[in-house]
Design a protein around this motif. Structure first.
Motif, PDB file in Angstrom:
ATOM      1  N   GLN A 238       7.092   2.214  -1.382  1.00 22.06           N
ATOM      2  CA  GLN A 238       7.623   3.142  -2.375  1.00 22.06           C
ATOM      3  C   GLN A 238       9.119   3.354  -2.183  1.00 22.06           C
ATOM      4  O   GLN A 238       9.885   3.420  -3.153  1.00 22.06           O
TER       5      GLN A 238
ATOM      6  N   HIS B 211       5.063   5.184   3.614  1.00 24.73           N
ATOM      7  CA  HIS B 211       4.982   4.390   2.379  1.00 24.73           C
ATOM      8  C   HIS B 211       6.301   3.638   2.180  1.00 24.73           C
ATOM      9  O   HIS B 211       7.077   3.957   1.271  1.00 24.73           O
TER      10      HIS B 211
ATOM     11  N   HIS C  18       7.267  10.809   4.638  1.00 23.46           N
ATOM     12  CA  HIS C  18       6.494  10.142   3.578  1.00 23.46           C
ATOM     13  C   HIS C  18       6.973   8.708   3.386  1.00 23.46           C
ATOM     14  O   HIS C  18       6.156   7.795   3.197  1.00 23.46           O
TER      15      HIS C  18
ATOM     16  N   ASP D 202      -2.200   2.241  -3.667  1.00 22.94           N
ATOM     17  CA  ASP D 202      -3.023   2.990  -2.708  1.00 22.94           C
ATOM     18  C   ASP D 202      -4.084   3.829  -3.410  1.00 22.94           C
ATOM     19  O   ASP D 202      -5.261   3.856  -3.008  1.00 22.94           O
ATOM     20  N   SER D 203      -3.653   4.531  -4.466  1.00 21.65           N
ATOM     21  CA  SER D 203      -4.604   5.399  -5.159  1.00 21.65           C
ATOM     22  C   SER D 203      -5.544   4.598  -6.057  1.00 21.65           C
ATOM     23  O   SER D 203      -6.617   5.082  -6.427  1.00 21.65           O
TER      24      SER D 203
ATOM     25  N   GLU E  72       4.339  13.601  -6.242  1.00 21.14           N
ATOM     26  CA  GLU E  72       2.918  13.911  -6.410  1.00 21.14           C
ATOM     27  C   GLU E  72       2.151  13.683  -5.119  1.00 21.14           C
ATOM     28  O   GLU E  72       1.286  14.490  -4.739  1.00 21.14           O
ATOM     29  N   GLN E  73       2.465  12.593  -4.399  1.00 23.79           N
ATOM     30  CA  GLN E  73       1.742  12.301  -3.164  1.00 23.79           C
ATOM     31  C   GLN E  73       2.141  13.228  -2.022  1.00 23.79           C
ATOM     32  O   GLN E  73       1.433  13.328  -1.031  1.00 23.79           O
ATOM     33  N   ARG E  74       3.277  13.906  -2.138  1.00 19.23           N
ATOM     34  CA  ARG E  74       3.725  14.837  -1.080  1.00 19.23           C
ATOM     35  C   ARG E  74       3.386  16.281  -1.392  1.00 19.23           C
ATOM     36  O   ARG E  74       3.908  17.194  -0.746  1.00 19.23           O
TER      37      ARG E  74
ATOM     38  N   PRO F 200      -4.596  17.748  -7.610  1.00 19.04           N
ATOM     39  CA  PRO F 200      -4.182  16.640  -8.477  1.00 19.04           C
ATOM     40  C   PRO F 200      -4.222  16.993  -9.958  1.00 19.04           C
ATOM     41  O   PRO F 200      -3.380  16.568 -10.730  1.00 19.04           O
TER      42      PRO F 200
END
Length: 828
Positions: free
Chosen positions: A26, A23, A19, A719-720, A272-274, A381
């Motif tokens: 991050q 990213h 990840h 990104d989001s 959260e993204q993983r 989500p």
């Protein structure tokens, strides 16, 4: 078996770390948070560690804590024959003479402490006694020209080497320098005979050291000599400076907490993204225990990288601030602290340990949130948002509990630690309630919304809170700390300036080198037509109820009643003082001893106990010791041989500087022994500014860290964010309009945060002024309001938010249609 477990752990860790490769921004944000938090904390601890090492070296000079000494009852110097009488009576005593001297250096005059010792009679166990390791060392120290023992860091601070002869401001030359290990900074040690010459104190001693085994029972003084026992239990210097170091530690801890908000925000977003990756790992057979172990190993690796960078930066930061801190301690307390950093391995390991602990606290909560969720909910989500909402609700409840604890501390707490606990409860409680406050403000804004875009603006702002709440908490804490500490500092500056104008009423201040010189100066001044009055005073050090204090005797003159900064007094206080019927006490001495007007206190004098009535209390800012103001006539009746310590002169208008120059030339006075009022006030203000230089630097850095926290959160959400704005673009809004709306959202959230930060900062200022300052120093400052300062701080905070938002907003404004269309294809 172990190889298989390690292999599975390695593959799991590899999947999680992928990840950060996808990213890198991050990863940089998280490491920056760790780096800054650790740097500020370890930098402060380096400053404190360096200072405490200097105190310890000073305490170990003659044998460490508990060293017994004999001193004069009134704190005056001891005639040398007392030492001879005690030695003849079989007492293992050793003479010491201490004083301060001005040394000429390439950077100007510097004040150093000069200590004279008799190496033949020193008690064993101290650093000085162990330093005499050979007969040659002893002979070189005693024989002419003798030796001046000094610490290596003192020479480095002065900018000279051991081969350079040092000259005092009065022209006397010190014995050749010799660097000795374990010597405290800012001190010179010479043979006592040479010290008596250099300090112009022939035949006089400061105290007599006594072997601790002999002094264990504190036997009656031989031959009924007028001496009393005293023990150096807890070092007075360390006791006086504890509050200064506690203040620095609190600021460092605040900066550390603000930095951890960055870590928490970045780690939470990464988790959260993983969520899909972790669900896939679980579906492939990775056990929950293995996944937790991999997440913890990842946090430890990140902590070691960020912590190592932070410890190195903390060392550099401490090096930059060390000069200001040393100057503050020297100006406030007379404490000599080495200006060169020298830190052991323990400090480096403690810094890495603090980084690891902070990482586990900041990142561990996200791991726990994931573990409490069902496996099938990991990839949804909405489930993560619900989990985050529960976390915010728990933090809000905890915030209410902390504010309740703060109310209890206000009512029942006492002591300096209780004061800092109150600050912690207020700051953390308010920070954890910030999301609730912002939600309420945004809902109020939504009621006034007109049209779909306005409704979307307020609704989307509420949605952004989950990702920005930690960064906004950091901004709240940093801004509140700047408002609170800035209000206290500026109020202190105004109060201190007014107090100086009252306290320094004479036009010239002179410190004669001897009683003979004082008489000569007095006679010379009497013949000068521009001299309107002379104000001699007598000062001596003593102890009152165990506290170091200064006894100051002044003559009966109307100037004192007109200018002395009294806080309260009994009727006819100055008349009673002149008659020797009582004393004025400084605010801090009255606070420490619990003295009120009319109370009685006892001062030990060579003529016996002196009972004094408290006639008034006065402000004495910047003096860590207590002070007692008494009648000069009454003082000299009890200390018959006490010489004049200082002489104030009232001169004709505009003649002070010229008269001071003539005095210095005529009597060959050193520059520090005669000074006009304007120069003394300028010096005092310089000391004040240096005292708060380190505090101001840490405050500025904390606000900078908060801005970086906001930047990292915005970059992490970038990104989001495009996928969230894509529907509005599809409905006809241009990217530039979307960028403007996003920037306005950030400024609105920051403005609401500032709205909460100002009252919180004022509450913090009240705590600092009325609670912490009183407990730490013993004086209470008047309350001042500085709306212009608040406006400037709010402007700086909004400017920091604007700068932090420019990059992400520019990315939105430059978004291409293709990237916005792809967000619909990637919807999940």
């Amino acid at each position: 078996m172990s190889g298989g477990v390690l292999g599975r752990l390695g593959w799991t860790l590899h999947g999680l770390l992928s990840h950060w490769r996808r990213h890198p921004l991050q990863a940089a944000c998280l490491l920056v948070g760790l780096w800054l938090a650790t740097a500020l904390w370890t930098g402060v601890q380096a400053l404190n560690s360096q200072a405490r090492d200097s105190y310890d070296r000073a305490a170990q000079l003659f044998g460490g804590s508990g060293q017994s000494v004999l001193v004069s009852p009134g704190g005056q110097l001891i005639p040398q024959q007392r030492f001879a009488e005690l030695r003849r009576a079989g007492w293992p005593v050793s003479p010491v003479l201490q004083g301060s001297v001005s040394v000429a250096t390439p950077g100007g005059e510097r004040r150093l402490q000069l200590t004279g010792i008799d190496p033949l009679s020193l008690p064993s166990g101290g650093a000085l006694a162990t330093g005499m390791q050979s007969t040659d060392d002893l002979a070189e120290f005693i024989r002419a020209p003798g030796r001046s023992w000094v610490a290596a860091d003192t020479l480095a601070d002065l900018g000279v080497n051991a081969a350079t002869p040092l000259t005092l401001a009065d022209g006397q030359v010190l014995p050749p320098l010799q660097v000795v290990a374990d010597m405290p900074p800012g001190m010179l040690v010479v043979d006592i005979g040479r010290a008596q010459q250099l300090l112009n104190q022939p035949g006089l001693l400061s105290e007599l050291l006594v072997d601790n085994q002999f002094a264990a029972g504190q036997p009656a003084i031989a031959n009924d000599l007028p001496l009393i026992w005293e023990s150096r239990g807890e070092a007075d210097l360390q006791r006086l400076t504890d509050s200064f170091h506690l203040n620095l530690t609190a600021l460092g801890l605040l900066a550390f907490v603000v930095g951890l908000f960055i870590v928490h925000a970045a780690a939470g977003l990464a988790m959260e993204q993983r969520r899909g990756v972790m669900q896939t790992l679980r579906a492939c057979g990775t056990s929950l225990r293995m996944l937790v172990a991999a997440l913890l190993v990842e946090l430890v690796l990140l902590a070691l990288i960020g912590g190592s960078l932070g410890v190195l930066s903390g060392f550099a930061l401490a090096g930059l601030l060390m000069g200001d801190v040393a100057a503050s301690l020297r100006g406030l307390y007379g404490a000599q602290v080495a200006g060169q950093l020298s830190l052991g391995a323990g400090w480096w390991l403690a810094g890495l340990g603090m980084s690891l602990l902070g990482t586990l606290l900041a990142g561990g909560s996200s791991v726990l949130t994931a573990l409490r969720m069902p496996v099938l909910a990991w990839a949804r989500p909405q489930a993560w948002r619900e989990a985050q909402g529960r976390v915010v609700a728990r933090l809000s409840a905890l915030g209410v509990l902390l504010l309740s604890a703060a109310l209890l501390l206000i009512e029942f707490g006492s002591g300096l630690l209780a004061g800092f606990a109150l600050l912690a409860c207020l700051l953390l409680g308010a920070a954890w309630l910030l999301p609730v406050f912002l939600q309420g403000m945004l809902r109020l804004g939504a009621r006034s919304a007109r049209g779909p875009i306005g409704q979307w603006f307020w609704a989307d702002s509420q949605q952004q809170l989950s990702g920005l709440s930690m960064a906004l908490m950091a901004l709240l804490l940093a801004l509140a700390a700047n408002v609170g500490v800035g209000s206290m500092t500026e109020g202190f500056r105004q109060t201190f300036t007014g107090w100086l104008d009252q306290r320094l009423a004479a036009d010239i201040y002179i410190r004669p080198e001897s009683a003979k010189q004082a008489a000569e100066i007095t006679t010379w001044l009497q013949a000068r037509p521009e001299v309107r009055a002379q104000l001699p005073s007598w000062q001596l050090d003593t102890r009152i109820a165990g506290w170091p204090a200064e006894l100051s005797g002044v003559i009966d003159h109307p100037l004192y009643a007109q200018t002395w900064p009294l806080l309260e007094s009994v009727p006819g206080a100055w008349t009673a003082l002149a008659a020797g019927q009582g004393a004025m006490v400084s605010e801090q001495l009255g606070y420490r001893l619990g003295l009120a007007l009319g109370d009685q206190l006892v001062v030990t004098t060579p003529a016996g106990e002196w009972r004094l009535k408290v006639l008034g209390r006065y402000a004495d800012y910047g003096n860590p010791r207590g002070q007692l103001l008494v009648s000069a006539t009454a003082l000299t009746q009890r200390w018959i041989d006490q010489p004049i310590t200082s002489l104030g002169v009232l001169s004709a208008p505009g003649r002070a500087a010229e008269l001071a120059s003539e005095l210095q030339t005529h009597f060959a006075l050193a520059g520090n022994r005669v000074i006009d009022q304007a120069s003394l006030k300028r010096y005092s203000r310089d000391v004040f500014e240096q005292t708060f230089a380190a505090t101001a630097a840490l405050n500025t850095l904390t606000l900078g860290v908060a801005a970086i926290a906001l930047l990292t959160s915005l970059l992490s959400l970038a990104d989001s964010r495009l996928s969230q704005l894509a529907p509005l673009w599809a409905m006809g809004l241009r990217p530039s309009q979307l960028a403007g709306l996003s920037l306005l959202q950030m400024l609105v959230l920051a403005a609401f945060t500032c709205l909460m930060a100002i009252p919180l900062g004022l509450l913090l200022a009240w705590c600092l002024i009325d609670v912490v300052n009183v407990q730490a120093f013993g004086w209470r400052l008047p309350w001042h309001w500085f709306p212009a300062q608040w406006a400037i701080l709010v402007g700086l905070a909004l400017a920091a938010v604007l700068l932090a938002s420019l990059g992400p907003v520019w990315r939105i404004a430059r978004a291409q249609p293709g990237s916005l269309l792809r967000s619909f294809a990637n919807e999940s």
